[in-house]
Design an enzyme around this catalytic site. Structure first.
Site, PDB file in Angstrom:
ATOM      1  N   ASP A  23      35.913  35.920  38.763  1.00 21.42           N
ATOM      2  CA  ASP A  23      36.492  37.134  39.356  1.00 21.42           C
ATOM      3  C   ASP A  23      36.654  36.988  40.871  1.00 21.42           C
ATOM      4  OD1 ASP A  23      37.521  39.685  39.344  1.00 21.42           O
ATOM      5  OD2 ASP A  23      35.818  40.603  38.320  1.00 21.42           O
ATOM      6  N   TRP A  59      44.589  38.748  40.536  1.00 19.44           N
ATOM      7  CA  TRP A  59      45.986  39.130  40.302  1.00 19.44           C
ATOM      8  C   TRP A  59      46.725  39.433  41.592  1.00 19.44           C
ATOM      9  CZ3 TRP A  59      41.683  41.813  38.677  1.00 19.44           C
ATOM     10  CH2 TRP A  59      41.437  43.034  39.304  1.00 19.44           C
ATOM     11  N   ASP A  85      42.989  45.953  36.276  1.00 21.90           N
ATOM     12  CA  ASP A  85      42.303  46.210  35.000  1.00 21.90           C
ATOM     13  C   ASP A  85      43.110  47.134  34.080  1.00 21.90           C
ATOM     14  OD1 ASP A  85      40.377  44.760  36.211  1.00 21.90           O
ATOM     15  OD2 ASP A  85      38.802  46.271  36.052  1.00 21.90           O
TER      16      ASP A  85
HETATM   17  C1  GAL Z   1      37.010  43.355  37.475  1.00 19.96           C
HETATM   18  C2  GAL Z   1      37.685  42.601  36.336  1.00 19.96           C
HETATM   19  C3  GAL Z   1      37.240  43.219  35.040  1.00 19.96           C
HETATM   20  C4  GAL Z   1      35.735  43.108  34.933  1.00 19.96           C
HETATM   21  C5  GAL Z   1      35.073  43.764  36.144  1.00 19.96           C
HETATM   22  C6  GAL Z   1      33.562  43.547  36.127  1.00 19.96           C
HETATM   23  O1  GAL Z   1      37.407  42.823  38.681  1.00 19.96           O
HETATM   24  O2  GAL Z   1      39.075  42.693  36.476  1.00 19.96           O
HETATM   25  O3  GAL Z   1      37.890  42.586  33.941  1.00 19.96           O
HETATM   26  O4  GAL Z   1      35.380  41.756  34.840  1.00 19.96           O
HETATM   27  O5  GAL Z   1      35.595  43.229  37.347  1.00 19.96           O
HETATM   28  O6  GAL Z   1      32.940  44.156  37.218  1.00 19.96           O
END
Ligand code: GAL
Length: 399
Positions: free
Chosen positions: A167, A201, A221
């Protein structure tokens, strides 16, 4: 339509750009760069599996992972191709140990991650994990891997991890093009093939991540509602030309079965994700899913489109208001087509052969992938009456 036909349009499509208007997009494309620079040999077809985040958020522990892995096998989902059981954010303690290693939360993972991986492997599945390319993860509950890439990749390999979701939170302005390749190299040096899922992204990752990871996110998300799902499909569509075996656009995990959309909307969600060669990562609680949810997630004919060996992302080829035609070429000169009604009233939708890359004189058999029926010897176009927010999905096989 053969591969040569598709290839010869590649530069044309790239040069005109990939925009969606009321006019048809000329044809499909496959990227002219088929080299896989990430040499792990994984993801020749989009990854299939499950991840806890969409349904459980931060509540992840070994009991959930083991029960989900068991359900993946006992329900038959493993038999139709789902293989990765992935834990997301929040599995580790906020502090590393005295040697700088990541430490699983003792309460949530009393047996440790290695034992969990052994359990998942023993029933024929693979285990995925999550960490962040910054100093702490998005939840701020656990450390990131920035500056610890080699050490963490080695730890994951020693535990038997098969998949990493990496991430992008708390990266202090350091550009992703510097941080993500570091983990790519660390994974390559770890001694274990580990699928590399880039969760980033911003900065148009498709343009660089196809040389770094096995997949990259193309959207923020997903939420469990129609607007989020449809806008994600459109945002992901822009980057189709970069998808190829080993490297896929990722419009985020599935919401099928989480309750925020109707059955027809979830069927559309699953159909478009399959056609777009998106990762099929289930995001609901498969231990207690309904029959309707199971019927969608286990539709082998739709899964086969996603896992087709040609590996070309299907695209939106025509849009007339809320009525859309999406299509993409498959191996053996077959074509997958979706007639998608994004409007509020029942409507007739037609796909002309010329819109979907078939010669206008070609005669095909059309297999309806949701009704599981075949129409023989169709010429020129295929039409259907489609109710609001539903889709029809076909495979056309030239005679
Ligand atoms: C976001 C990610 C999600 C999830 C989340 C966890 O940045 O896009 O899919 O992993 O973090 O905190």
């Amino acid at each position: 339509m053969n591969l040569k036909f598709v290839l010869c349009f590649t530069s044309l499509l790239l040069s005109i750009g990939i925009t969606t208007t009321d006019a048809a997009r000329t044809t499909f494309t496959i990227t002219n760069d088929r080299r896989i620079l990430l040499g792990n040999g994984l993801g020749r077809t989009p990854q299939m599996g499950w991840n806890n985040y969409n349904h459980f958020g931060c509540n992840v522990d070994e009991k959930l992972i083991m029960e989900t892995a068991d359900a993946m096998v006992s329900t038959g989902l493993a038999a139709v191709g789902y293989e990765y059981v992935n834990m997301d954010d929040c599995w580790a303690e906020l502090d590393r140990d005295s040697e700088g290693n990541l430490v699983p939360k003792a309460k949530a993972f009393p047996s440790g991650i290695k034992a969990l991986a052994d359990y998942v492997h023993n029933i024929g599945l693979k285990l995925g994990i999550y960490v962040d390319a910054g100093t702490v993860t998005c939840s701020k509950e656990m450390p990131g891997s920035l500056g610890h890439e080699e050490q963490d990749a080695k730890t994951f390999a020693s535990w038997g991890i098969d998949y990493l979701k990496y991430d992008n939170c708390n990266s202090h302005g350091l550009i992703p093009q510097n941080r993500y390749p570091k983990m790519e190299i660390a994974l390559q040096n770890s001694g274990r093939p580990i699928f590399y899922s880039i969760c980033q992204w911003q900065n148009d990752p498709a343009t660089w991540a196809h040389k770094v990871g096995n997949s990259w996110r193309t959207t923020d998300d997903i939420k469990d509602n129609w607007d989020s799902m449809t806008s994600g499909a459109d945002e992901n569509d822009i980057w189709a030309a970069y998808a190829k075996p080993g490297a896929w656009n990722d419009p985020d995990m599935l919401e099928v079965g989480n309750g925020g959309m109707t059955t027809e909307e979830y069927r559309s969600h699953f159909s478009i994700w399959a056609l777009a060669k998106a990762p099929l990562l289930i995001g609901c609680d498969i231990r207690s899913m309904s029959n309707e949810t199971y019927e969608i997630l286990s539709n082998k004919e739709v899964i086969d489109i996603n896992q087709d060996t040609l590996g070309v992302q299907g695209i939106k080829v025509r849009k007339n208001g809320d009525l859309e035609v999406w299509a993409g070429p498959l191996a053996d000169d077959k074509v997958a087509v979706i007639l998608w009604n994004r409007g509020n009233s029942t409507s007739q939708i037609t796909a002309n052969w010329t819109d979907i890359g078939l010669n206008s004189t070609t005669i095909v058999d059309a297999r309806d992938l949701w009704a599981h029926t075949t129409q023989k010897s169709i010429k020129g176009h295929i039409s259907a009456t489609v109710i609001s927010h539903a889709c029809k999905m076909y495979v056309l096989t030239p005679q």
